[in-house]
Enzyme design. Structure first.
Site, PDB file in Angstrom:
ATOM      1  N   CYS A   1      -2.330   8.952   2.689  1.00 55.12           N
ATOM      2  CA  CYS A   1      -1.975   8.432   1.403  1.00 55.12           C
ATOM      3  C   CYS A   1      -3.130   8.836   0.439  1.00 55.12           C
ATOM      4  CB  CYS A   1      -1.743   6.895   1.556  1.00 55.12           C
ATOM      5  SG  CYS A   1      -3.159   6.101   2.286  1.00 55.12           S
TER       6      CYS A   1
ATOM      7  N   GLU B   1       0.957  -1.225   0.173  1.00 56.78           N
ATOM      8  CA  GLU B   1      -0.033   0.011  -0.056  1.00 56.78           C
ATOM      9  C   GLU B   1       0.846   1.137  -0.074  1.00 56.78           C
ATOM     10  OE1 GLU B   1      -3.223  -0.171  -0.212  1.00 56.78           O
ATOM     11  OE2 GLU B   1      -3.308  -2.383  -0.075  1.00 56.78           O
TER      12      GLU B   1
END
Ligand code: NAD
Length: 469
Positions: A275, A241
């Site tokens: 993010c 990720e």
């Protein structure tokens, strides 16, 4: 550190400070590669009994851990807010979100099923089983240190895997206490281990360990590439990720008030250190002046301060001096290349790590602020003539984690979203994360999904059985 069921406080002291004022919050003890190997050995020994424990029993332990996280939420949130410089309400939300991941996967632990395939050859039967993949190295960053670790270890443990967690040294305290909830809930020794210490040394030791089958990493694309390269040596499954470069697209039929509210959340939540943050605002001509004018006004009105202050400020500090420098140099580079600052400049506190919330226009597409992850409270604003140009701009990046599109015409927004090269798209929604949602990226934003049924499957192997009768 937690190794084979023992909490250990030996090793080199490492001080954790509050990003708001530099004061000492606590310390962890740094271990070594030997500790990482000992943790992986323990996880390897615990794997057979844990993976063979009935799913119902595994689920009960995870539910008990989730209940303890909720019970201890106030203390966990306070610690998290201090060490990571978070606003207290955001820290509370993160702890609640962490408990929700554990609860969701505890419930899901009882559901994975295989399939019996209709046989095509006489005297044969075909079926698939799903079984736990093995020992997992769960490596996590500082920006959401608790919920990101929870969304790795919850599905891994639910699937029957055992785990060695290594967490960022920048915010290691609350997540350590979160992991304590699992041992206090009765998780057998060795099933979940935690090591603190130098990132490269510890992760290399884990990736080289013969029992580690999966590396689940969240962090930057740069470090993700290194992890993937190391994982290739022993063909360890990489779940990655990584960074994002989120486009926030406002089409000319958007509800401007709602889009501005969404923009403030998507850009400034966690002081931009998310993010899935909006990294670039791409706004259609017809609503550009109204949207940008409103957004600048609201940004200028945001209050800045220690996340524990009363009343709670709108924006807190960034994590450290490195982040201050990184964001400021992107802004300065853009200004030097002809960009204009739309937002006001304000006096910043002298102690701690602070960055001006900043919106810039006329940013060259090639300037870092216009094409790289900012990871802070600054962004470029681009004017486009139509949806096609918006799409081209939005997709002009190697990253593909989250994107956002705002339009009152759901059909138009839907079609636009279908062509956005992202793993996650918020359609008139600035907060797409949820435990039941499969989160992850495309392109260089990563591999694999976290959350939802898919998030559990990542920690299992498919085992096909052909049975002669
Ligand atoms: P980072 O890549 O610097 O660090 C991530 C983790 O890796 C930390 O624990 C760090 O200590 C460790 N690390 C650093 N160098 C390493 C090395 N050489 N070998 C092994 N481990 C190493 O990222 P960060 O600054 O902690 O976090 C910010 C980044 O994480 C941003 O790019 C952000 O987009 C990304 N992120 C992605 C997601 C997602 O779900 N896709 C979520 C949160 C953060």
């Amino acid at each position: 550190m937690l190794i084979d069921g023992e909490w250990r406080a030996d090793g080199t002291p490492y001080e954790v400070t509050d990003p708001a004022d530099g004061s000492l919050v606590g310390e962890v003890r740094f271990g070594t590669a030997d500790d990482a190997r000992a943790a992986a050995d323990a996880a390897a020994r615990a794997f057979a009994p844990w993976s063979e424990t009935p799913a119902r029993q595994r689920a009960d332990i995870l539910l008990a851990a989730a209940a303890l996280i909720s019970e201890r939420a106030a203390d966990l949130a306070l610690l998290l807010a201090r060490e990571a410089g978070k606003r207290l309400p955001e820290a509370r939300a993160e702890i609640a979100f962490s408990a929700e991941y554990v609860r969701w996967f505890a419930e899901q632990a009882r559901r994975p099923t295989g399939a019996v395939v209709p046989h095509e050859a006489p005297g044969k039967r075909h079926l698939t089983l799903r079984r736990a993949a093995g020992v997992v190295a769960a490596l996590t960053p500082w920006n959401f240190p608790c919920s990101i670790q929870a969304r790795k270890l919850a599905p891994a443990l639910a699937a029957g895997c055992t785990v060695v967690a290594r967490v960022s040294e920048k915010a290691p305290l609350a997540v350590t206490e979160l992991i304590r909830c699992f041992t206090d809930a009765g998780l057998p020794r060795g099933v979940l281990n935690l090591v603190h210490g130098p990132a490269a040394e510890l992760s290399s030791a884990l990736l080289e360990h013969p029992a580690v089958r999966i590396v689940s990493f969240t962090g930057s694309t740069e470090v993700g590439r290194l992890i993937m390269r190391q994982a290739s040596r022993r063909v360890v499954r990489p779940l990655l990720e990584l960074g994002g470069d989120g486009a926030f697209v406002v089409l000319d039929d958007a509800d401007i008030e709602a889009a501005v509210e969404g923009a403030l959340i998507a850009k400034f939540r966690n002081t931009g250190q998310s993010c899935i943050a909006a990294n670039r605002f791409i706004v259609q001509d017809g609503v550009y002046d109204e949207f940008v004018g409103r957004l600048v006004e609201r940004t200028d009105a945001l209050t800045l301060g220690d996340g524990l202050a009363d009343p709670v400020p709108d924006i807190g500090p960034v994590i450290d001096a490195g982040r201050v420098q990184a964001v400021n140099s992107m802004v300065d580079e853009a200004l030097a290349a002809g960009a204009k600052r739309l937002t006001r400049e304000r006096a910043l506190p002298t102690a701690g790590h602070w960055v001006q919330p900043a919106l810039l226009t006329d940013v060259p597409e090639t300037a870092a602020l216009g094409c790289q992850e900012v990871f802070g409270p600054a962004a470029a604003v681009f004017r486009v003539t139509d949806a096609e140009e918006a799409l081209r701009r939005a997709n002009a990046t190697d990253l593909g984690l989250a994107g956002y599109v705002w339009s009152r015409d759901l059909g138009r927004a839907w079609r636009f979203a279908e062509r956005l090269e992202t793993g996650i798209t918020g359609v008139n929604d600035a907060l797409p994360s949820a435990a039941f949602a499969p989160l992850g990226g495309v392109k260089q934003s990563g591999l694999g999904r976290e959350g939802a049924e898919l998030g559990l499957e990542e920690y299992t192997d498919v085992h096909y059985l052909a049975v002669g009768l």
